[in-house]
Write a protein that holds these residues in place. Sequence first.
Motif, PDB file in Angstrom:
ATOM      1  N   PRO A 252       0.833  -1.199   0.000  1.00 40.44           N
ATOM      2  CA  PRO A 252       0.000   0.000   0.000  1.00 40.44           C
ATOM      3  C   PRO A 252       0.876   1.261   0.000  1.00 40.44           C
ATOM      4  O   PRO A 252       2.034   1.231   0.403  1.00 40.44           O
ATOM      5  CB  PRO A 252      -0.780  -0.114   1.303  1.00 40.44           C
ATOM      6  CG  PRO A 252       0.130  -0.881   2.211  1.00 40.44           C
ATOM      7  CD  PRO A 252       0.823  -1.872   1.329  1.00 40.44           C
ATOM      8  N   HIS A 253       0.281   2.381  -0.463  1.00 35.04           N
ATOM      9  CA  HIS A 253       1.000   3.647  -0.459  1.00 35.04           C
ATOM     10  C   HIS A 253       1.311   4.077   0.974  1.00 35.04           C
ATOM     11  O   HIS A 253       0.474   3.917   1.864  1.00 35.04           O
ATOM     12  CB  HIS A 253       0.163   4.754  -1.101  1.00 35.04           C
ATOM     13  CG  HIS A 253      -0.094   4.547  -2.558  1.00 35.04           C
ATOM     14  ND1 HIS A 253       0.895   4.252  -3.461  1.00 35.04           N
ATOM     15  CD2 HIS A 253      -1.249   4.620  -3.279  1.00 35.04           C
ATOM     16  CE1 HIS A 253       0.383   4.134  -4.671  1.00 35.04           C
ATOM     17  NE2 HIS A 253      -0.930   4.348  -4.585  1.00 35.04           N
ATOM     18  N   PRO A 254       2.475   4.659   1.203  1.00 32.29           N
ATOM     19  CA  PRO A 254       2.707   5.302   2.501  1.00 32.29           C
ATOM     20  C   PRO A 254       1.856   6.563   2.603  1.00 32.29           C
ATOM     21  O   PRO A 254       1.521   7.185   1.592  1.00 32.29           O
ATOM     22  CB  PRO A 254       4.195   5.639   2.469  1.00 32.29           C
ATOM     23  CG  PRO A 254       4.513   5.794   1.018  1.00 32.29           C
ATOM     24  CD  PRO A 254       3.627   4.817   0.294  1.00 32.29           C
ATOM     25  N   THR A 255       1.516   6.928   3.824  1.00 35.97           N
ATOM     26  CA  THR A 255       0.826   8.209   4.033  1.00 35.97           C
ATOM     27  C   THR A 255       1.806   9.291   4.480  1.00 35.97           C
ATOM     28  O   THR A 255       1.475  10.466   4.454  1.00 35.97           O
ATOM     29  CB  THR A 255      -0.286   8.077   5.087  1.00 35.97           C
ATOM     30  OG1 THR A 255       0.295   7.712   6.350  1.00 35.97           O
ATOM     31  CG2 THR A 255      -1.311   7.026   4.660  1.00 35.97           C
ATOM     32  N   ALA A 256       3.007   8.880   4.888  1.00 39.95           N
ATOM     33  CA  ALA A 256       4.042   9.842   5.296  1.00 39.95           C
ATOM     34  C   ALA A 256       5.400   9.311   4.886  1.00 39.95           C
ATOM     35  O   ALA A 256       5.661   8.105   4.965  1.00 39.95           O
ATOM     36  CB  ALA A 256       4.000  10.088   6.802  1.00 39.95           C
ATOM     37  N   ILE A 257       6.260  10.217   4.444  1.00 38.84           N
ATOM     38  CA  ILE A 257       7.636   9.862   4.097  1.00 38.84           C
ATOM     39  C   ILE A 257       8.576  10.728   4.927  1.00 38.84           C
ATOM     40  O   ILE A 257       8.477  11.962   4.915  1.00 38.84           O
ATOM     41  CB  ILE A 257       7.908  10.051   2.596  1.00 38.84           C
ATOM     42  CG1 ILE A 257       7.068   9.051   1.786  1.00 38.84           C
ATOM     43  CG2 ILE A 257       9.392   9.873   2.289  1.00 38.84           C
ATOM     44  CD1 ILE A 257       7.301   9.100   0.299  1.00 38.84           C
ATOM     45  N   ILE A 258       9.454  10.062   5.653  1.00 44.30           N
ATOM     46  CA  ILE A 258      10.456  10.752   6.465  1.00 44.30           C
ATOM     47  C   ILE A 258      11.767  10.715   5.705  1.00 44.30           C
ATOM     48  O   ILE A 258      12.230   9.651   5.296  1.00 44.30           O
ATOM     49  CB  ILE A 258      10.600  10.074   7.839  1.00 44.30           C
ATOM     50  CG1 ILE A 258       9.264  10.137   8.597  1.00 44.30           C
ATOM     51  CG2 ILE A 258      11.703  10.743   8.656  1.00 44.30           C
ATOM     52  CD1 ILE A 258       9.251   9.352   9.897  1.00 44.30           C
ATOM     53  N   CYS A 259      12.368  11.883   5.504  1.00 47.17           N
ATOM     54  CA  CYS A 259      13.574  11.993   4.682  1.00 47.17           C
ATOM     55  C   CYS A 259      14.805  12.261   5.536  1.00 47.17           C
ATOM     56  O   CYS A 259      14.728  12.920   6.578  1.00 47.17           O
ATOM     57  CB  CYS A 259      13.407  13.103   3.650  1.00 47.17           C
ATOM     58  SG  CYS A 259      12.045  12.805   2.497  1.00 47.17           S
ATOM     59  N   GLY A 260      15.939  11.773   5.067  1.00 51.29           N
ATOM     60  CA  GLY A 260      17.184  11.900   5.813  1.00 51.29           C
ATOM     61  C   GLY A 260      17.719  13.306   5.897  1.00 51.29           C
ATOM     62  O   GLY A 260      18.525  13.606   6.781  1.00 51.29           O
ATOM     63  N   ASN A 261      17.297  14.177   4.988  1.00 50.57           N
ATOM     64  CA  ASN A 261      17.632  15.596   5.116  1.00 50.57           C
ATOM     65  C   ASN A 261      16.674  16.423   4.261  1.00 50.57           C
ATOM     66  O   ASN A 261      15.820  15.878   3.543  1.00 50.57           O
ATOM     67  CB  ASN A 261      19.099  15.879   4.787  1.00 50.57           C
ATOM     68  CG  ASN A 261      19.411  15.859   3.300  1.00 50.57           C
ATOM     69  OD1 ASN A 261      18.565  15.517   2.466  1.00 50.57           O
ATOM     70  ND2 ASN A 261      20.631  16.229   2.961  1.00 50.57           N
ATOM     71  N   GLY A 287      11.444  16.477   6.691  1.00 42.57           N
ATOM     72  CA  GLY A 287      12.871  16.557   6.391  1.00 42.57           C
ATOM     73  C   GLY A 287      13.725  16.504   7.638  1.00 42.57           C
ATOM     74  O   GLY A 287      13.277  16.105   8.720  1.00 42.57           O
ATOM     75  N   PHE A 288      14.972  16.942   7.485  1.00 43.43           N
ATOM     76  CA  PHE A 288      15.917  16.945   8.608  1.00 43.43           C
ATOM     77  C   PHE A 288      17.007  17.953   8.287  1.00 43.43           C
ATOM     78  O   PHE A 288      17.581  17.920   7.200  1.00 43.43           O
ATOM     79  CB  PHE A 288      16.540  15.550   8.778  1.00 43.43           C
ATOM     80  CG  PHE A 288      17.123  15.282  10.141  1.00 43.43           C
ATOM     81  CD1 PHE A 288      16.491  14.429  11.030  1.00 43.43           C
ATOM     82  CD2 PHE A 288      18.303  15.875  10.537  1.00 43.43           C
ATOM     83  CE1 PHE A 288      17.021  14.168  12.284  1.00 43.43           C
ATOM     84  CE2 PHE A 288      18.851  15.638  11.778  1.00 43.43           C
ATOM     85  CZ  PHE A 288      18.212  14.769  12.662  1.00 43.43           C
ATOM     86  N   ASP A 289      17.301  18.870   9.183  1.00 42.90           N
ATOM     87  CA  ASP A 289      18.371  19.886   9.139  1.00 42.90           C
ATOM     88  C   ASP A 289      17.839  21.304   9.294  1.00 42.90           C
ATOM     89  O   ASP A 289      18.460  22.122   9.929  1.00 42.90           O
ATOM     90  CB  ASP A 289      19.209  19.831   7.853  1.00 42.90           C
ATOM     91  CG  ASP A 289      20.220  18.691   7.855  1.00 42.90           C
ATOM     92  OD1 ASP A 289      20.710  18.345   8.947  1.00 42.90           O
ATOM     93  OD2 ASP A 289      20.502  18.142   6.776  1.00 42.90           O
ATOM     94  N   ASP A 290      16.709  21.621   8.648  1.00 43.02           N
ATOM     95  CA  ASP A 290      16.160  22.981   8.625  1.00 43.02           C
ATOM     96  C   ASP A 290      17.132  23.968   7.998  1.00 43.02           C
ATOM     97  O   ASP A 290      17.437  25.028   8.564  1.00 43.02           O
ATOM     98  CB  ASP A 290      15.741  23.459  10.014  1.00 43.02           C
ATOM     99  CG  ASP A 290      14.832  24.687   9.939  1.00 43.02           C
ATOM    100  OD1 ASP A 290      14.069  24.787   8.957  1.00 43.02           O
ATOM    101  OD2 ASP A 290      14.873  25.527  10.859  1.00 43.02           O
ATOM    102  N   ILE A 291      17.619  23.640   6.812  1.00 38.36           N
ATOM    103  CA  ILE A 291      18.392  24.602   6.029  1.00 38.36           C
ATOM    104  C   ILE A 291      17.424  25.603   5.396  1.00 38.36           C
ATOM    105  O   ILE A 291      16.206  25.438   5.481  1.00 38.36           O
ATOM    106  CB  ILE A 291      19.247  23.894   4.961  1.00 38.36           C
ATOM    107  CG1 ILE A 291      18.361  23.123   3.971  1.00 38.36           C
ATOM    108  CG2 ILE A 291      20.259  22.964   5.617  1.00 38.36           C
ATOM    109  CD1 ILE A 291      19.132  22.476   2.833  1.00 38.36           C
ATOM    110  N   GLY A 292      17.943  26.642   4.754  1.00 35.25           N
ATOM    111  CA  GLY A 292      17.091  27.682   4.179  1.00 35.25           C
ATOM    112  C   GLY A 292      16.070  27.148   3.210  1.00 35.25           C
ATOM    113  O   GLY A 292      14.964  27.685   3.097  1.00 35.25           O
ATOM    114  N   LEU A 293      16.395  26.073   2.520  1.00 37.12           N
ATOM    115  CA  LEU A 293      15.480  25.469   1.561  1.00 37.12           C
ATOM    116  C   LEU A 293      14.167  25.050   2.209  1.00 37.12           C
ATOM    117  O   LEU A 293      13.106  25.096   1.581  1.00 37.12           O
ATOM    118  CB  LEU A 293      16.160  24.242   0.926  1.00 37.12           C
ATOM    119  CG  LEU A 293      15.417  23.480  -0.156  1.00 37.12           C
ATOM    120  CD1 LEU A 293      15.161  24.367  -1.360  1.00 37.12           C
ATOM    121  CD2 LEU A 293      16.215  22.238  -0.559  1.00 37.12           C
ATOM    122  N   ALA A 294      14.217  24.662   3.476  1.00 34.32           N
ATOM    123  CA  ALA A 294      13.012  24.194   4.162  1.00 34.32           C
ATOM    124  C   ALA A 294      11.968  25.292   4.287  1.00 34.32           C
ATOM    125  O   ALA A 294      10.762  25.016   4.321  1.00 34.32           O
ATOM    126  CB  ALA A 294      13.375  23.657   5.547  1.00 34.32           C
TER     127      ALA A 294
END
Length: 354
Positions: A252-261, A287-294
């Motif tokens: 089944p499809h995931p409902t959430a994806i956790i990314c390494g950054n 995501g993970f890091d909270d760089i400006g892109l976030a």
Amino acid sequence: MLSHRPEREPVMTNSKATLKDVAERAGVSSATISRALNDPDKVASDTRAKINAAILELGYTPNFGARVLASNRTGTVGAVIPTLSNAIFASGVQAFQEVLDENGITLLIATTDFDPDKELYQIRQLLAHGAAGLLLVGADRPWTTLDFIEKHGVPHVLGWCAHADGDQTCVGFDNAAAAYDATQRVLVQGHRRIAVISGECASNDRAQARLDGVRRAISDHGRGAALLSVTEAKYRLQMGAEAFVTAYTNRPHPTAIICGNDVLAAGAMMQAREMGLDIPGDISIVGFDDIGLARAVHPGLTTVRVPQSEMGRQAAEQLLAKITGETPPPNPQLETEFIMRGTLAPPKQDIALR
């Protein structure tokens, strides 16, 4: 009034100016020169002006500034980091450099692209160029590298990690605990089908620790929570997009994806939109890091804020202490912060049932 124009030709023409040469040109003692470089507030402003003029005229470069001036090492420090291709390490290295700059030390930067053999090569190159100490990222490296560092007595600090074997100095945070907390937040929102887009774990203890934290949180939660898939990818936008296709098309499809950054997360968001998916209506992404892109993507990326600047500052202070023979303070473990933005929400009922 002091003139910036020299009244006579510099005394040094064919050889490197020394501290003694600067003292003679400025008409002060060598001790006063050292004091002006180490603790300028204790030297009268007019004397400092004479010293600065002499330094400029002679092209003098101090062996070290501030706390490192008394050592016999060169005035450079090396940082060996995995990549400069995105902003993952930018804030930390910037803060690291600022502290070094305050102490009159030049930073040399080398990258490895997460290749342990290339890391050893870069370490050798930096030491050959006179680096007095090193900032390295993470604690996972081959014994050949550890043996080389130990045999050469290289003062070094490990960044972006909280634990290391032996008596190595490390400045960072608990990657596994931060990922565990982020996963718990996802589970509290009602998500039970979770996928991970991880950085490549080989020779990357930070990526492995984050993945371990996700796995442990899902296992501890129970109650139908499942890790559907783990896709490893290089920390690049396109790699995050390609990994999203792999992660989402599983059934089944995931409902959430956790990314390494955040870079992987932004790539996943880009691909989700191309596939006509709503974020967070159809899929939540963290995501993970909270760089400006976030903060630049829309909706804003929910992520884990890493204390990059504080980590870089403390790493520099620890390294300076080691270079000068002082006892560095105990390894600090910094805190991360979960930042809730627009890419995480409870799954829709129909999505959750698919």
